[in-house]
Design an enzyme around this catalytic site. Structure first.
Site, PDB file in Angstrom:
ATOM      1  N   LYS A 111       1.849  -0.316  15.256  1.00 53.15           N
ATOM      2  CA  LYS A 111       3.283  -0.367  15.554  1.00 53.15           C
ATOM      3  C   LYS A 111       3.740  -1.600  16.327  1.00 53.15           C
ATOM      4  O   LYS A 111       4.932  -1.913  16.341  1.00 53.15           O
ATOM      5  CB  LYS A 111       3.688   0.886  16.367  1.00 53.15           C
TER       6      LYS A 111
ATOM      7  N   TYR B 267       4.534   6.431  10.286  1.00 48.49           N
ATOM      8  CA  TYR B 267       3.660   5.296   9.972  1.00 48.49           C
ATOM      9  C   TYR B 267       4.396   4.273   9.120  1.00 48.49           C
ATOM     10  O   TYR B 267       4.367   3.066   9.410  1.00 48.49           O
ATOM     11  CB  TYR B 267       2.401   5.800   9.250  1.00 48.49           C
TER      12      TYR B 267
ATOM     13  N   TYR C  91      -8.765   5.696   8.135  1.00 50.82           N
ATOM     14  CA  TYR C  91      -8.810   6.069   9.552  1.00 50.82           C
ATOM     15  C   TYR C  91      -9.811   7.214   9.661  1.00 50.82           C
ATOM     16  O   TYR C  91      -9.597   8.278   9.073  1.00 50.82           O
ATOM     17  CB  TYR C  91      -7.440   6.555  10.030  1.00 50.82           C
TER      18      TYR C  91
ATOM     19  N   PRO D 145      -3.178   0.162  19.549  1.00 57.34           N
ATOM     20  CA  PRO D 145      -3.055  -0.346  18.174  1.00 57.34           C
ATOM     21  C   PRO D 145      -3.057   0.718  17.074  1.00 57.34           C
ATOM     22  O   PRO D 145      -2.551   0.433  15.981  1.00 57.34           O
ATOM     23  CB  PRO D 145      -4.270  -1.273  18.024  1.00 57.34           C
TER      24      PRO D 145
ATOM     25  N   HIS E  29       0.840  -1.208   0.000  1.00 59.07           N
ATOM     26  CA  HIS E  29       0.000   0.000   0.000  1.00 59.07           C
ATOM     27  C   HIS E  29       0.867   1.247   0.000  1.00 59.07           C
ATOM     28  O   HIS E  29       1.846   1.320   0.733  1.00 59.07           O
ATOM     29  CB  HIS E  29      -0.892   0.020   1.248  1.00 59.07           C
TER      30      HIS E  29
HETATM   31  C1  DHB Z   1      -4.790  -2.849  11.571  1.00 59.14           C
HETATM   32  C2  DHB Z   1      -4.595  -2.593  12.893  1.00 59.14           C
HETATM   33  C3  DHB Z   1      -4.205  -1.338  13.275  1.00 59.14           C
HETATM   34  O1  DHB Z   1      -4.015  -1.076  14.574  1.00 59.14           O
HETATM   35  C4  DHB Z   1      -3.991  -0.334  12.367  1.00 59.14           C
HETATM   36  O2  DHB Z   1      -3.610   0.885  12.794  1.00 59.14           O
HETATM   37  C5  DHB Z   1      -4.188  -0.604  11.050  1.00 59.14           C
HETATM   38  C6  DHB Z   1      -4.583  -1.866  10.650  1.00 59.14           C
HETATM   39  C7  DHB Z   1      -5.222  -4.195  11.139  1.00 59.14           C
HETATM   40  O3  DHB Z   1      -5.386  -5.069  12.002  1.00 59.14           O
HETATM   41  O4  DHB Z   1      -5.451  -4.406   9.956  1.00 59.14           O
END
Ligand code: DHB
Length: 391
Positions: free
Chosen positions: A298, A384, A201, A294, A72
């Site tokens: 990371k 990121y 997001y 999450p 991506h």
């Molecule tokens: C996923 C989990 C995340 O915490 C994130 O920021 C982006 C993707 C995932 O599980 O796909």
């Protein structure tokens, strides 16, 4: 039993460490409390930074990732009425990969099997001993009920936040930092093609939502919910209608396609760092030393970065009697840990609603700045897509 490196925990950190050590001829034994089926099927994160992918490629673990993973260029950030694309390749020269932690763990397990590596699952009563001496050891009860003592030159705790390794560092020798967030995530996996080409997001007054994916046929979604929310209060219909509202179904003709939900869970949101990551002959890697919320994906990448530093340090220590990298491990690893701790906290606090209208205005202002200023966008993109190995 005797080995050179006793590794506690067969998640991605423990298995990758064992693989990296074996490449330099250093022997290890990996023990794990859970069953192999559990470790290989639990649904976890799904985004790999480019430095993670480069490391996996360099050690022969990239084949399935390149075959079935998805590269991506960036992500979408949105709030009601606006959706912006951030292109990490343009902004930071790096992409990310969508490839589930489940797949990484399976690839590692297969590679360890092929190498004849000893992986001991379903152990109980694991304890780490004498790490302040030159003769540390681990004791456990194996799946057949036998008491086992595993002697080693070094013990590495890759046993997550609740494993026994971290507590083998005396309280007076460590410092911890913690932040809990006043919300949780409800995560679902659904058998439906993603309704987007890249992750979305979404800030929304009803709470954060994230549209992620695992493949062309499997989507992953998260919703901000009350802390410790009862999963039984979240019917499939309620989840889909909440996702539709927060992700902006109908906005500029965009549509969210629902599908059968195959997995549902509630995830806590916590930041935690324990320092140092080494005490005598005990080293910690991954969640055993640090937890990030999450948002920003990371956790797995940090665990991989830890073992990417630790493996050469242990090889130098055990093969050349050179302790310089091992002595530097904790300080070096913690630089990235704190960067990721800050980034995860920043993404989390920018995107989750707190109920405070002042917070909401600051969040919207921050989002607008990140999406319209090249400097703002680049800051997010660099963090990121991941800082280079050795940061
Ligand atoms: C996923 C989990 C995340 O915490 C994130 O920021 C982006 C993707 C995932 O599980 O796909």
């Amino acid at each position: 039993m005797r080995t050179e490196v006793a590794i506690v925990g067969a998640g991605p950190a423990g298995l990758l460490l064992s693989h990296l050590l074996a490449q330099d001829g250093v022997e290890s034994v990996v023990i794990e409390t859970r069953s192999r089926e559990y470790v290989e099927s639990r649904i976890r994160a799904g985004i790999l930074e480019s430095s993670t992918v480069e490391l996996l490629d360099a050690v022969g673990l990239g084949e399935r990732l390149h075959a079935i993973g998805d590269q991506h260029r960036g992500i979408y950030l949105q709030w009601p009425g606006e959706r912006h694309h951030l292109d990490f390749v343009d902004l930071a020269g790096r992409s990310v990969w969508v490839y589930g932690q489940t797949e990484v763990t399976r690839d590692l397990g297969r590679a360890r099997d092929a190498a004849g590596q000893e992986l001991i699952y379903e152990v109980t009563e694991t304890a780490v001993h004498d790490v302040e001496t030159a003769h540390p050891y681990v004791t456990f009860v194996d799946a057949d009920g036998n008491d086992v003592r595993l002697d080693a030159d070094v013990v590495v705790g890759c046993d997550g936040s609740f494993g026994p390794s971290r507590s083998a560092i005396p309280d007076q020798a460590k410092q911890t930092w913690e932040r809990t967030y006043p919300y949780s995530w409800l995560g679902i996996l659904a058998d439906v093609a993603p309704s987007t080409d890249e992750l979305i997001y979404a800030w929304h007054p009803d709470g954060f939502a994230l549209h992620s994916m695992r493949s062309a046929a499997v989507s992953r979604f998260y919703l901000q919910v009350e802390p410790g929310a009862d999963i039984n209060t979240w019917s499939d219909d309620r989840i889909w209608s909440e996702l539709a509202v927060r992700l902006g179904h109908g906005q500029d003709g965009w549509e969210l396609t629902p599908g059968p939900i195959t997995d549902k869970s509630v995830l806590p949101m916590r930041s935690f760092v324990s320092q140092p990551m080494r005490h005598g002959r005990l080293f910690l890697a991954g969640d055993a030393a640090h937890i990030v919320p999450p948002t920003g994906a990371k956790g797995l990448n940090l665990a991989v970065a830890d073992v990417g530093l630790l493996a050469p340090a242990l090889v130098a220590l055990l093969r050349k009697r050179d302790s310089s990298l091992a002595d530097a491990y904790s300080d070096t690893a913690l630089r990235r840990v704190w960067r990721c701790t800050h980034f995860s906290w920043w993404m989390t606090t920018m995107l989750h609603t707190s109920g405070d209208p002042f917070d909401a205005q600051l969040q919207l202002s921050q989002l607008r700045w990140v999406c319209t200023s090249e400097a703002g966008a680049r800051g997010l993109a660099e963090n990121y897509a991941g800082l280079p190995i050795g940061f």
